[in-house]
Enzyme design. Structure first.
Site, PDB file in Angstrom:
ATOM      1  N   HIS B 131      33.103 150.008 -28.508  1.00 56.18           N
ATOM      2  CA  HIS B 131      33.009 150.522 -27.140  1.00 56.18           C
ATOM      3  C   HIS B 131      34.368 150.250 -26.478  1.00 56.18           C
ATOM      4  CE1 HIS B 131      31.721 150.372 -22.869  1.00 56.18           C
ATOM      5  NE2 HIS B 131      30.633 151.004 -23.228  1.00 56.18           N
ATOM      6  N   ASP B 208      30.327 141.538 -30.113  1.00 60.04           N
ATOM      7  CA  ASP B 208      29.849 142.228 -28.914  1.00 60.04           C
ATOM      8  C   ASP B 208      28.414 142.674 -29.185  1.00 60.04           C
ATOM      9  OD1 ASP B 208      29.170 144.085 -27.005  1.00 60.04           O
ATOM     10  OD2 ASP B 208      30.771 145.506 -27.503  1.00 60.04           O
ATOM     11  N   GLN B 211      24.639 146.033 -27.381  1.00 56.54           N
ATOM     12  CA  GLN B 211      23.683 147.052 -27.809  1.00 56.54           C
ATOM     13  C   GLN B 211      22.710 146.510 -28.855  1.00 56.54           C
ATOM     14  OE1 GLN B 211      24.306 150.052 -26.022  1.00 56.54           O
ATOM     15  NE2 GLN B 211      22.146 150.007 -26.498  1.00 56.54           N
ATOM     16  N   LYS B 234      21.119 145.912 -20.337  1.00 58.13           N
ATOM     17  CA  LYS B 234      20.749 146.660 -21.542  1.00 58.13           C
ATOM     18  C   LYS B 234      19.578 145.996 -22.257  1.00 58.13           C
ATOM     19  CE  LYS B 234      25.395 148.460 -22.423  1.00 58.13           C
ATOM     20  NZ  LYS B 234      25.345 149.865 -22.015  1.00 58.13           N
ATOM     21  N   CYS B 372      31.721 156.147 -23.764  1.00 54.40           N
ATOM     22  CA  CYS B 372      32.730 155.077 -23.687  1.00 54.40           C
ATOM     23  C   CYS B 372      33.123 154.594 -25.072  1.00 54.40           C
ATOM     24  CB  CYS B 372      32.239 153.901 -22.836  1.00 54.40           C
ATOM     25  SG  CYS B 372      31.921 154.373 -21.141  1.00 54.40           S
TER      26      CYS B 372
END
Lengths: 152, 414
Positions: B131, B208, B211, B234, B372
């Protein structure tokens, strides 16, 4: 679905699918690149001007049906017009695209001819920038602004 | 993501849907079908109530009041930290730092951990799947310190080229920052293997997890990464709050990221003594309500069962992949063998934005664009896709409506 038909009028679908004047131009007098960073739509606009009048207009780029049709119809509409008339046309298109739904200046819309096909866009706030991209790019081209024009 | 084990029990989706007040509305005259969960998930009543309760009943500043409400607020805030620690499988509460979201977590690490250590020519390894939030902070460091950014490639399906990644890890690699699950394609990286490859060479790794964390078990203890970051919104929590896990030893070594109140023990004009972990990294009054809301969201996920959510979303993905790819002119973008509940696709002759508008008119909310994550879309040869992303409350009936909407879009542009 009446809203959808207002947005995707036949004329827009047609120009979106088969854009007119979709070609590069050698020896143009004015050129500008437009970009919408939110969706990646691009419009590279080329103009040939002689004695304050646009004699030829074309564009390259890719985008959604609305932005492609907008650029395609723009190139048709500006050809043969004086720069002064083009700025007036551009003002009226801007007013149509950003007016509140149901509050169009009908007199002006009639003056816009087939560009009136875009009158439904104002009901879709998320899509207004798709339609205005080509017109912002036109401003930049006529003002010889060399920076890429962004909708943001 | 963990293997499905005996903790898996089917979700009672109908009952769970009742927990999300926003879902029972019509959009453009049609029942809302919310399939934009990778952008942000909806919030259950338990989360909304936890935030309202804080403001209605015990709003107070934390860590400094002697009065009852302040103590109550402090307890709730710290309970949320412990819950986040447990949820992520971390070992110590002081290793959990509340931040605004994964973006801030990554920026904190790039500026407070790596910037003081990096020399011109040192390398940072990321992947094509990142991202923008896991690209731009490292580019800033490239400008600030002359670091070199190395990008591990993906194959045509959007799966990481693991050998190429391994080959990038060299003498000059000072840091690795990798996405756990791609927000644009749904690819699940073989993250344990990738972390292990870096750790073998004693290269620190940030993962990261924005998600990933709401869609499968994250076990930081087993993962072995040095930093892991999440975004509350999220994962059924509020916006503006997230968490950064960092190994205590590294956090101790790092200078503060922001200066201000909360992060100090004493201040004179000559010298300031910084607070202990995690407060050293939480300057100013934090988003107390947000942290409490995040804690409630994680409790909600645990109650539903993360393994059950993972199985449900996998089931939805398989169903959606079959339904959507059977429509003439539709091409799925991203076909990695391991995928989370994200379906990115393009429709021949229909630009993603036009498809998004037509679906919206039928009540179906999807994302259209580059998500993104421009580099990975460019790698797969597209400018933009339509993306449907699933959450615990989605159903097969909703996917049928998505497929009908796509068919409608194809008709409009035929």
């Amino acid at each position: 679905m009446s809203g959808l038909r207002d947005l995707y009028q036949e004329l827009i679908l047609d120009h979106g699918k088969s854009p007119r004047n979709h070609r590069p131009m050698d020896g143009c007098t004015h050129q500008a690149n437009g970009f919408n960073p939110v969706c990646g739509d691009k419009v590279n606009l080329y103009l040939s001007c002689e004695d304050g009048r646009v004699t030829d207009a074309s564009f390259e780029g890719n985008g959604c049906a609305i932005s492609t049709a907008s650029a395609s119809m723009l190139t048709q509409m500006v050809k043969g017009k004086s720069v002064e008339d083009i700025f007036e046309l551009r003002r009226m298109v801007g007013a149509m695209l950003t007016s509140s739904p149901g509050e169009h200046d009908q007199e002006e819309i009639e003056k816009l001819g087939k560009l009136a096909a875009f009158s439904g866009v104002c009901e879709f706030p998320g899509r207004v920038k798709c339609a205005t991209l080509a017109w912002h790019t036109l401003d930049a081209a006529l003002k010889d602004d060399e920076k890429t024009i962004s909708t943001e | 993501m963990s293997e499905i084990d005996d903790k898996e029990r089917p979700l009672d989706v109908e009952r769970l849907r009742g927990d999300f007040p926003i879902l029972s509305q019509e959009v453009n005259g049609k029942p809302l079908v919310y399939l934009d969960n990778a952008a942000t998930t909806q919030k259950p009543t338990a989360v909304i109530d936890s935030i309202c309760d804080y403001y209605r009943e015990y709003n107070s500043n934390i860590h400094r009041g002697v009065h009852t409400l302040s103590q109550k607020a402090t307890d709730a805030y710290e309970r949320a930290r412990v819950r986040t620690m447990d949820f992520l499988g971390a070992g110590r509460p002081e290793e959990i730092i509340f931040v605004r979201g994964a973006t801030e977590g990554i920026n904190l690490v790039s500026q407070a951990y790596l910037r003081p250590r990096i020399e011109p020519g040192d390398e940072i390894v990321i992947s094509t799947l990142e991202h923008h939030s896991n690209i731009v902070p490292w580019q800033l460091l490239r400008e600030q310190a002359g670091a070199v950014l190395k990008v591990a490639p993906v194959d045509d399906n959007g799966a990481i080229d693991i050998q190429a990644y391994k080959d990038l890890l060299g003498e000059r690699t000072k840091f690795v920052s990798l996405v756990h699950v791609s927000n644009a394609l749904g690819t699940i990286n073989p993250i344990r293997e990738m972390v292990a490859m870096a750790r073998e060479k004693e290269i620190p790794v940030l993962v990261d997890g924005a998600q990933a964390a709401a869609h499968g078990r994250v076990d930081i203890d087993k993962l072995g990464c040095d930093f892991y970051t999440i975004s509350g919104h999220k994962m059924y929590g509020p916006t503006g709050i997230g968490a950064l896990y960092g190994k205590a030893q590294l956090l101790e070594e790092m200078p503060p990221y922001h200066g201000g109140g909360e992060m100090i023990l004493s201040v004179t004009f000559d010298k300031t003594e910084y607070n202990r972990l995690p407060y050293k990294f939480e300057a100013g009054t934090p988003d107390i309500a947000g942290a409490i809301g995040l804690g409630a969201a994680l409790e909600y996920i645990e109650e539903a069962g993360i393994e059950s959510i993972e199985a449900h979303e996998k089931n939805l993905l398989d169903y959606a992949t079959a339904a959507v790819s059977s429509i003439d002119g539709v091409e799925i973008i991203g076909r990695a063998p391991a995928k989370a509940g994200i379906l990115s696709f393009i429709i021949d002759g229909v630009h993603p934005h036009d498809a998004g508008t037509i679906l919206d008119q039928q009540g179906v909310a999807v994302r259209a664009g580059h998500h993104c994550a421009q580099p990975v879309l460019e790698r797969l040869g597209v400018q933009a896709t339509v993306r449907a992303s699933f959450a615990l409350y989605n159903t097969r009936e909703e996917i049928d409506l998505l497929a009908q909407g796509i068919t409608k879009a194809v008709e409009v542009f035929a």
